[in-house]
Design an enzyme around this catalytic site. Structure first.
Site, PDB file in Angstrom:
ATOM      1  N   CYS A 166       0.855  -0.996   0.137  1.00 36.03           N
ATOM      2  CA  CYS A 166       0.040  -0.025   0.116  1.00 36.03           C
ATOM      3  C   CYS A 166       0.918   1.440   0.094  1.00 36.03           C
ATOM      4  O   CYS A 166       0.237   2.419   0.132  1.00 36.03           O
ATOM      5  CB  CYS A 166      -1.006   0.063   1.236  1.00 36.03           C
ATOM      6  SG  CYS A 166      -2.042  -1.429   1.171  1.00 36.03           S
ATOM      7  N   HIS A 306      -2.237   8.147   6.585  1.00 38.71           N
ATOM      8  CA  HIS A 306      -2.234   6.760   5.672  1.00 38.71           C
ATOM      9  C   HIS A 306      -3.796   6.138   6.491  1.00 38.71           C
ATOM     10  O   HIS A 306      -4.438   5.537   5.700  1.00 38.71           O
ATOM     11  CB  HIS A 306      -1.249   5.832   5.980  1.00 38.71           C
ATOM     12  CG  HIS A 306      -1.377   4.418   5.583  1.00 38.71           C
ATOM     13  ND1 HIS A 306      -1.515   4.138   4.112  1.00 38.71           N
ATOM     14  CD2 HIS A 306      -1.869   3.231   6.116  1.00 38.71           C
ATOM     15  CE1 HIS A 306      -1.653   2.800   4.258  1.00 38.71           C
ATOM     16  NE2 HIS A 306      -1.853   2.367   5.012  1.00 38.71           N
ATOM     17  N   GLU A 317       0.333   5.310  13.800  1.00 43.36           N
ATOM     18  CA  GLU A 317       0.675   6.547  12.981  1.00 43.36           C
ATOM     19  C   GLU A 317       0.515   7.920  13.803  1.00 43.36           C
ATOM     20  O   GLU A 317       1.207   8.711  13.668  1.00 43.36           O
ATOM     21  CB  GLU A 317      -0.341   6.692  11.760  1.00 43.36           C
ATOM     22  CG  GLU A 317       0.108   7.844  10.836  1.00 43.36           C
ATOM     23  CD  GLU A 317      -0.771   7.769   9.487  1.00 43.36           C
ATOM     24  OE1 GLU A 317      -0.266   8.721   8.665  1.00 43.36           O
ATOM     25  OE2 GLU A 317      -1.601   7.133   9.472  1.00 43.36           O
ATOM     26  N   LYS A 338      -9.128   8.371   2.942  1.00 39.64           N
ATOM     27  CA  LYS A 338      -9.436   6.812   2.759  1.00 39.64           C
ATOM     28  C   LYS A 338     -11.045   6.698   3.382  1.00 39.64           C
ATOM     29  O   LYS A 338     -11.887   5.733   2.939  1.00 39.64           O
ATOM     30  CB  LYS A 338      -8.693   5.755   3.511  1.00 39.64           C
ATOM     31  CG  LYS A 338      -7.408   5.535   2.853  1.00 39.64           C
ATOM     32  CD  LYS A 338      -6.506   4.544   3.560  1.00 39.64           C
ATOM     33  CE  LYS A 338      -5.211   4.620   2.736  1.00 39.64           C
ATOM     34  NZ  LYS A 338      -4.251   5.875   2.935  1.00 39.64           N
ATOM     35  N   HIS A 343      -9.765   2.401   0.660  1.00 41.04           N
ATOM     36  CA  HIS A 343      -8.434   2.095   0.869  1.00 41.04           C
ATOM     37  C   HIS A 343      -7.952   1.480  -0.788  1.00 41.04           C
ATOM     38  O   HIS A 343      -8.288   0.377  -1.312  1.00 41.04           O
ATOM     39  CB  HIS A 343      -7.894   1.101   1.703  1.00 41.04           C
ATOM     40  CG  HIS A 343      -6.467   0.912   1.737  1.00 41.04           C
ATOM     41  ND1 HIS A 343      -5.529   1.499   0.936  1.00 41.04           N
ATOM     42  CD2 HIS A 343      -5.643   0.243   2.661  1.00 41.04           C
ATOM     43  CE1 HIS A 343      -4.338   1.243   1.511  1.00 41.04           C
ATOM     44  NE2 HIS A 343      -4.454   0.510   2.468  1.00 41.04           N
ATOM     45  N   PHE A 404       1.950  -3.454   3.780  1.00 40.15           N
ATOM     46  CA  PHE A 404       2.402  -4.671   4.441  1.00 40.15           C
ATOM     47  C   PHE A 404       3.680  -5.363   4.139  1.00 40.15           C
ATOM     48  O   PHE A 404       4.226  -4.831   2.958  1.00 40.15           O
ATOM     49  CB  PHE A 404       1.338  -5.876   3.642  1.00 40.15           C
ATOM     50  CG  PHE A 404       0.134  -6.138   4.497  1.00 40.15           C
ATOM     51  CD1 PHE A 404      -0.509  -5.050   5.231  1.00 40.15           C
ATOM     52  CD2 PHE A 404      -0.882  -6.923   3.889  1.00 40.15           C
ATOM     53  CE1 PHE A 404      -1.660  -5.130   5.982  1.00 40.15           C
ATOM     54  CE2 PHE A 404      -2.104  -7.116   4.535  1.00 40.15           C
ATOM     55  CZ  PHE A 404      -2.225  -6.145   5.285  1.00 40.15           C
TER      56      PHE A 404
END
Length: 417
Positions: A166, A306, A317, A338, A343, A404
């Site tokens: 991502c 994010h 975050e 998002k 996403h 990931f």
């Protein structure tokens, strides 16, 4: 080495919020949710039966029949937004001294997963003459979008695909920025695309317990930083940016949206899918990007987080941001778009880059929708823009993406002066 200035001269976007930059930005400012029931396949047996699908996508508006026939949907999305961005920039190969001055660095997380899934199903189910479509391999390869963009528009310079889950399109933007400022290219098409609303992707992310299961009310399912968030909402789409060396853009009289002034990547070195609980990698990604830009987080007006609406990811975050701010919360405003687009996986950084650029251009911070009760673990004083857009002068914007495998990528954008 003298570093060259890198400016943004064209934009293209495609998501559940709209099929061009204008509609995406207008709907983002309004706080519109793109979530709804999945129509691409029968999702009744899935734990999550909704996503942020693109509506009324007509590839023929920008692509010819061969483009469509030979391309997976993720490549069609890439071509579509690249075409919009180049048109917006008023740029084609005729503007170049050499086609080798321009290249493509694209990002994707899954590439042609839809093609792979379809071809395997058909192969297994065909008892008489099992065979694959001759376009099977070129359609599903993860590098194919960047290759096809270069073929379509005749750009013969640097060409490859960044795959960092991502974080893919932010790492692509970073690389494109670097090649231009190092003098290795004059123009780059960059961004990302993914088309992950498939049975395999939805089932796989369900198995990881990463997706929200608010099937009764999808529009409010993505709720970053909310105390009751339960996972992310899958989205699809693409976004493209034209990055250009400043003197080249100036010479041809290009309009300039803004400037890329810093970017960095780090690794969490922690877990296959989870972010570092204290945000160690994320903090240093932001710190290094800002240092390269000659700034600190105190200089940033807007941060597009994010924040995907997962219980652990959002908090890690915020911890990273809080450590950098060190209690100085007055200037920075944060939002998570998002909550509206879903996403977009490998395309997330690209569309969020466009939101950062538009925030700078218009002095509007888009909202984080559906966030009604902030997680009590979020430090008091952190300014998260919720429910409604905020009018504010934005000179510097920072965009985060994490993937990931522990990939972290941050990019810094600045008003062009």
């Amino acid at each position: 080495m003298n570093s060259k200035r890198v400016v943004i001269t064209g934009l293209g976007a495609l998501s559940a919020l709209g099929n061009d930059v204008k509609s995406n930005w207008e709907n983002a400012k309004k706080g519109k949710s793109g979530a709804g029931a999945i129509s691409y396949f029968d999702a009744e047996k899935f734990k999550t039966r909704f996503a942020c699908q693109i509506s009324d996508f007509d590839a023929t508006l920008r692509l010819d029949r061969n483009d469509i026939k030979r391309s997976d949907l993720y490549t069609q999305y890439a071509l579509y937004t690249a075409a919009e961005a180049l048109e917006d920039a008023g740029l084609d190969v005729s503007n170049l001294d050499s086609p080798f001055d321009a290249g493509v660095i694209w990002g994707t997380s899954q590439g042609g997963m839809g093609t792979f899934e379809k071809e395997m199903k058909e192969f297994i189910s065909n008892d008489l003459t099992p065979r694959f479509n001759p376009f099977f391999i070129p359609k599903y390869l993860v590098n194919m979008a960047s290759g096809v963009i270069s073929m379509k528009f005749g750009f013969m310079g640097i060409n490859y695909t960044s795959v960092t889950a991502c974080a893919s399109s932010n790492s692509a933007i970073m690389d494109a920025f670097n090649y231009i400022r190092w003098g290795k290219a004059k123009v780059m098409i960059t961004g990302g695309s993914d088309a992950p609303i498939t049975e395999a992707a939805m089932g796989g992310f369900n198995a990881l317990k990463a997706l929200s299961t608010r099937n009764e009310n999808p529009e409010v399912a993505s709720r970053p930083f909310d105390a009751e968030r339960d996972g992310f909402v899958m989205g699809e789409g693409a976004a493209a940016l034209i990055l250009e060396e400043y003197e080249h853009a100036k010479k041809r009289g290009a309009k300039i949206y803004g400037e890329v002034i810093g970017a960095a990547m780090t690794a969490d070195a922690y877990h296959l899918t989870a972010t570092h609980p204290e945000g160690a990698g994320a903090m240093h990604s932001m710190k290094f990007a800002l240092e390269e830009a000659g700034l600190t987080i105190q200089d940033v007006d807007y941060l597009n987080a994010h924040a995907t609406s997962t219980p652990t990811g959002d908090l890690s975050e915020i911890k990273a941001i809080s450590k950098l701010l060190d209690g100085n919360y007055d200037k920075l405003h944060i939002s998570a778009t998002k909550s509206m687009t879903g996403h977009l996986l490998g395309a997330a950084g690209a569309i969020e880059a466009i939101f950062c650029v538009k925030a700078i251009n218009e002095g509007i911070v888009p909202p984080t929708i559906n966030t009604e009760n902030l997680d009590p673990a979020i430090p008091e004083g952190i300014q998260i823009v919720t429910q409604h857009a905020l009018e504010k002068k934005v000179t510097v914007a920072l965009s985060n993406t994490f993937g990931f495998g522990g990939h972290n990528a941050s990019v810094v954008f600045k008003e062009f002066v």
